[in-house]
Design an enzyme around this catalytic site. Structure first.
Site, mmCIF file in Angstrom:
data_model
loop_
_atom_site.group_PDB
_atom_site.id
_atom_site.type_symbol
_atom_site.label_atom_id
_atom_site.label_comp_id
_atom_site.label_asym_id
_atom_site.label_seq_id
_atom_site.Cartn_x
_atom_site.Cartn_y
_atom_site.Cartn_z
ATOM 1 C CB THR A 37 84.699 50.282 47.098
ATOM 2 O OG1 THR A 37 86.236 50.098 47.604
ATOM 3 C CG2 THR A 37 84.088 51.306 47.542
ATOM 4 C CG HIS A 73 90.521 62.859 10.062
ATOM 5 N ND1 HIS A 73 89.568 62.567 9.106
ATOM 6 C CD2 HIS A 73 90.200 63.512 11.300
ATOM 7 C CE1 HIS A 73 88.837 63.414 9.611
ATOM 8 N NE2 HIS A 73 88.983 63.784 10.919
ATOM 9 C CE LYS A 121 87.800 47.838 44.655
ATOM 10 N NZ LYS A 121 88.414 48.565 45.877
#
Length: 285
Positions: free
Chosen positions: A47, A243, A2
């Site tokens: 799950t 940047h 999960k």
């Protein structure tokens, strides 16, 4: 398994509340072969059950530190499901800072912190040594000078100009492993590693410290962490370049001179500097 199980745990033991917001991922290994080969689900830990396990155990066991909680969760699950042989847990803690009013910290009001996300990753089996690391990610830092990049390889495809003065900005990711797990103050080590990384990056509060490359700054932070924290065995940093390029006013009809004051944020391809620093083994006589 999960993924993306996110929860908030509030400790109300006193009028001064403590909060922990955590996102977890759980993966299980074990006797699940027939669910794949025969469509027999009789050994599957659903799950949804795994999600509920994380929620329930956030109440049953202390979530601070998340490293200790990860071990408790894994052992609890394997003790209840004998056919599960290995548990993988990835945890991320999203920090909240107390709101201050008139110089005093509020008992139960918080604001989202920008100090990075704490992480830990555990793989533990019923037999064998656990695989484990802690660290942080998304710790964004910048300095507006005391950084350069010169004397690098120049070939027929090189266009990057050399510079002695540039903006240095990065979003730090760090992972470190331990040479022991018993008696370790995980939170203290987490705070100290983060402090070392930021202070190495910044340098002296007035003059700063010149960085000739991201690589050297990375190495200096890792080396200092290993020197100061004996429990660490290895430390890994990933420092992507964020940047900011100087705007060239000469391209326009203006008499303005840009003395490294105006930069354009760039969101395209970026440099990515990574390295792992390993503690040197002690020689045996």
């Amino acid at each position: 398994g999960k993924d993306n199980v996110r929860f908030l745990r509030v400790n109300r033991d006193s009028s001064r509340h403590e909060v922990k917001e955590v996102r977890g991922r759980m993966l299980l290994e074990g006797d699940f072969e027939k669910s794949y080969t025969q469509g027999d689900n009789s050994t599957i830990v659903a799950t949804d059950t795994q999600k509920n396990t994380l929620l329930v155990l956030s109440k049953k066991y202390p979530v601070e530190p998340i490293e200790g909680w990860a071990f408790l969760v894994a052992k609890d699950l394997m003790s209840r499901h004998s056919h599960v042989s290995t548990v993988h847990l990835k945890l991320e803690e999203f920090p909240w800072d107390r709101i201050k009013m008139e110089g005093k910290e509020h008992n139960h009001a918080f604001q989202r912190s920008v100090s990075g996300i704490r992480v830990c990753n555990l793989k533990i089996s019923k037999t064998g040594k656990p695989s484990f690391y802690s660290g942080f990610k998304d710790l964004e830092v910048m300095k507006s000078t005391q950084s350069g990049f010169e004397n690098f390889v120049r070939d027929e495809y090189t266009s990057l100009p050399e510079t002695k003065d540039r903006v240095f900005c990065t979003k730090m990711k760090c992972k470190y492993t331990f040479n022991r797990l018993e008696g370790v103050d995980f939170t203290k080590i987490y705070e100290r590693v983060k402090q070392i990384a930021v202070e190495t990056f910044a340098g002296n509060p007035q003059a700063g410290t010149y960085s000739p490359s991201v690589q050297q700054t990375l190495y200096m932070a890792g080396e200092k962490a290993l020197q100061e924290i004996p429990e660490l065995e290895t430390i890994f940093f990933s420092l992507p370049n964020v940047h900011f390029y100087p705007v060239d006013f000469k391209n326009w009809k203006t008499n303005l001179e840009n003395k490294n004051e105006v930069f354009q944020t760039y969101d395209g391809p970026n440099g990515l500097i990574q390295a792992k620093i390993v503690r040197q083994a002690k020689s045996k006589l």
